[in-house]
Design a protein around this motif. Structure first.
Motif, PDB file in Angstrom:
ATOM      1  N   ALA A 241       1.039  -1.027  -0.287  1.00  0.00           N
ATOM      2  CA  ALA A 241       0.609   0.613  -0.061  1.00  0.00           C
ATOM      3  C   ALA A 241       0.113   1.494   0.176  1.00  0.00           C
ATOM      4  CB  ALA A 241      -0.863   0.199   0.877  1.00  0.00           C
ATOM      5  N   GLY A 242       2.302   1.374  -1.009  1.00  0.00           N
ATOM      6  CA  GLY A 242       2.994   2.210  -1.123  1.00  0.00           C
ATOM      7  C   GLY A 242       3.916   2.853   0.608  1.00  0.00           C
ATOM      8  N   MET A 243       3.967   1.499   1.220  1.00  0.00           N
ATOM      9  CA  MET A 243       4.735   1.859   2.394  1.00  0.00           C
ATOM     10  C   MET A 243       5.775   0.779   2.484  1.00  0.00           C
ATOM     11  SD  MET A 243       3.066   4.485   3.526  1.00  0.00           S
ATOM     12  CE  MET A 243       4.131   5.064   5.794  1.00  0.00           C
TER      13      MET A 243
ATOM     14  N   CYS B  17       8.799  -4.312  -5.084  1.00  0.00           N
ATOM     15  CA  CYS B  17       7.425  -3.463  -4.916  1.00  0.00           C
ATOM     16  C   CYS B  17       7.333  -3.933  -6.447  1.00  0.00           C
ATOM     17  CB  CYS B  17       7.539  -2.742  -4.973  1.00  0.00           C
ATOM     18  SG  CYS B  17       8.481  -1.263  -6.470  1.00  0.00           S
ATOM     19  N   MET B  18       5.938  -3.920  -7.012  1.00  0.00           N
ATOM     20  CA  MET B  18       5.466  -4.775  -7.608  1.00  0.00           C
ATOM     21  C   MET B  18       5.028  -2.986  -9.022  1.00  0.00           C
ATOM     22  SD  MET B  18       4.390  -7.542  -7.780  1.00  0.00           S
ATOM     23  CE  MET B  18       2.845  -7.628  -9.622  1.00  0.00           C
TER      24      MET B  18
ATOM     25  N   GLN C  90       8.585   4.605  -5.033  1.00  0.00           N
ATOM     26  CA  GLN C  90       8.391   3.668  -3.763  1.00  0.00           C
ATOM     27  C   GLN C  90       9.834   3.874  -3.524  1.00  0.00           C
ATOM     28  OE1 GLN C  90       6.091   1.104  -4.607  1.00  0.00           O
ATOM     29  NE2 GLN C  90       4.154   2.339  -4.255  1.00  0.00           N
ATOM     30  N   PHE C  91      10.556   3.961  -3.506  1.00  0.00           N
ATOM     31  CA  PHE C  91      12.029   3.640  -3.083  1.00  0.00           C
ATOM     32  C   PHE C  91      12.530   4.482  -2.381  1.00  0.00           C
ATOM     33  CE2 PHE C  91      17.145   4.576  -3.192  1.00  0.00           C
ATOM     34  CZ  PHE C  91      16.918   2.905  -3.259  1.00  0.00           C
TER      35      PHE C  91
ATOM     36  N   GLU D 167      -5.930  -8.851   1.782  1.00  0.00           N
ATOM     37  CA  GLU D 167      -5.348  -8.245   0.679  1.00  0.00           C
ATOM     38  C   GLU D 167      -5.736  -8.850  -0.629  1.00  0.00           C
ATOM     39  OE1 GLU D 167      -1.745  -9.098   3.849  1.00  0.00           O
ATOM     40  OE2 GLU D 167      -2.603 -10.773   3.080  1.00  0.00           O
ATOM     41  N   ARG D 168      -6.697 -10.302  -0.849  1.00  0.00           N
ATOM     42  CA  ARG D 168      -6.842 -10.279  -2.160  1.00  0.00           C
ATOM     43  C   ARG D 168      -7.824  -9.567  -2.330  1.00  0.00           C
ATOM     44  NH1 ARG D 168      -6.061 -16.133   0.482  1.00  0.00           N
ATOM     45  NH2 ARG D 168      -8.736 -15.795   0.659  1.00  0.00           N
ATOM     46  N   PHE D 169      -9.015  -9.038  -1.491  1.00  0.00           N
ATOM     47  CA  PHE D 169      -9.437  -8.567  -2.603  1.00  0.00           C
ATOM     48  C   PHE D 169      -9.345  -6.712  -2.881  1.00  0.00           C
ATOM     49  CE2 PHE D 169     -12.676  -4.890  -0.468  1.00  0.00           C
ATOM     50  CZ  PHE D 169     -14.029  -5.223  -1.420  1.00  0.00           C
TER      51      PHE D 169
END
Length: 163
Positions: A56-58, A85-86, A95-96, A127-129
């Motif tokens: 979630a960006g963190m 990260c994806m 993000q880095f 998380e899947r949701f």
């Protein structure tokens, strides 16, 4: 040179990246999972590589706490930083930059964005949701890049041998 690869992972992708990196670096390398190790004495290491997954960006909370607790000491080490990260390219770079404080990023001799993985068998329902809400066609996927890990290892080794 004695080096520690210190990482935070939740589903094992960052651990997998750390293990590949360890094999690439060779020598006196210690893998340290922040989930398992509570007290780490950095005095034994000349090189430190920090790695964390992004959710979630963190960056992982355990990595944030570790950096805060050892911030001064990290500046006296040969430092490498990586994330899993994806996202790719500019979004991964953002993000880095959010993951590590600027003063650590600028003092690092190597930095890397190694890709990531979605493994639905390791995710909880929530998380899947979320992943499926963001990406309707979401399936298990791995973008973990051994090429990027090897590139990081090469740069880290070259920099420590010139010091």
């Amino acid at each position: 040179m004695k080096t520690a690869i210190i990482y935070a992972t939740s589903r094992g992708t960052t651990e997998k990246a750390a293990q590949i990196l360890c094999k690439e670096l060779q020598g006196d390398i210690t893998l340290i999972n922040l989930k398992k190790e509570k007290s780490i004495d950095l005095a034994h290491y000349q090189g430190i590589i920090l790695g964390s997954s992004i959710h979630a960006g963190m960056v992982q909370g355990k990595m944030k706490k570790f950096i805060k607790a050892h911030e001064k000491e990290l500046h006296s080490k040969q430092l490498g930083l990586f994330i899993c990260c994806m996202f790719e390219e500019e979004r991964a770079r953002q993000q880095f930059e959010l993951a590590y404080p600027e003063h650590l990023r600028t003092s690092a001799i190597a930095s890397g964005m190694f890709g990531g993985e979605f493994d639905f068998t390791k995710m909880n329902f929530f998380e899947r949701f979320i992943v499926k809400k963001v990406d309707k066609n979401a399936t298990d996927i791995s973008t973990l890049s051994e090429v990027e890990i090897k590139k990081f290892a090469k740069i880290f080794k070259e920099c420590i041998t010139t010091v």
